[in-house]
Design a protein around this motif. Sequence first.
Motif: not given
Length: 333
Positions: A229-245
């Motif tokens: 399962w882990a191998d099928a994905v990567r981590i993406v750090y989204p941010a708030f438009e006016s902030g961070g993760t």
Amino acid sequence: MRSFAAAIAVLSITAPALADALNIYSQRQPELIQPVIDAFSAETGIAVNVAYLEKGLTERLQAESARSPADIILTVDISRLAEAVEAGVTQAVESDVLAEHIPASLRDPGNEWFGVTQRARVVYAAKDRVADGEVTTYEDLADPKWKGRICTRSGTHAYNLALVAAMIHHHGAEAARAWAEGVKANLARKPQGNDRAQVKAIWAGECDISLGNTYYMGLMAGDEEQKAWADAVRIVYPAFESGGTHMNVSGMAMTAASKNATNALKFMEFLVSEKAQEVYASINHEFPVRDGVARSDLVASWGEFTPDDANLMDLAGLRGQALRLMEEVDFDG
Ligand code: FE
């Protein structure tokens, strides 16, 4: 006569040993905290008993009141820490060690709760179906381009409520409601399962992105069945438009009923020692709260990100509003 004397001797040895034990109520899973507890016992000789509670930590402490055997609570999510403090089942702790090694933003201004580790709530993206840069913000998850492509656990789980609280914090309740409705419209299936179950669904082709906490990537990678399962994905750090993760904490508090405050404080201070913080980082793949302790290689491989600056106590204060909002949009329905 001799055996009586021996019995007395045993008693006099046993009594201090019992008084030396430390009792913990934990809402953290056993495999996550046992390595740290073992290290503490090895270093101090203090025996630690742990009762694992799925839920109802605060209620149990309230019911037990002064008779509670618990000295320490360990839990995750600011809302649960704030709830325990509000219910009066914790006590304030004065400690230079805790003040020195835990940033002020990650502990209670009144010294009732203390953050032990941090985690980010991020996007897990299918490696083969989501391009680099295709998702960069939380706001974007409501975009119709994700229709039928998002999986998540219940919208009323504490992890998601904290995220919604952060959305309210940044954009206000109306915009947060529109966002929740937009995300709901994009779901591939009704919210169900835990964070790891969503990654499994991506692996199985049911959806392309999911919301999840960072450390589950490390836990899946170390599990024979879940590694795929882990191998099928990567981590993406989204941010708030006016902030961070979006960040949250796991944390600890001393119970109001503790009969062993000295050992309880020793344990709390141990949890922010370099040694314990390294264990949390390397085994649990969480972010240490203590400065200078390195992230695990796996966590470091996901790259850098900007943590959101929303104050945790503010998010705890918005939790009720977030829960009402998610119920009103019938997010799980
Ligand atoms: Fe978790």
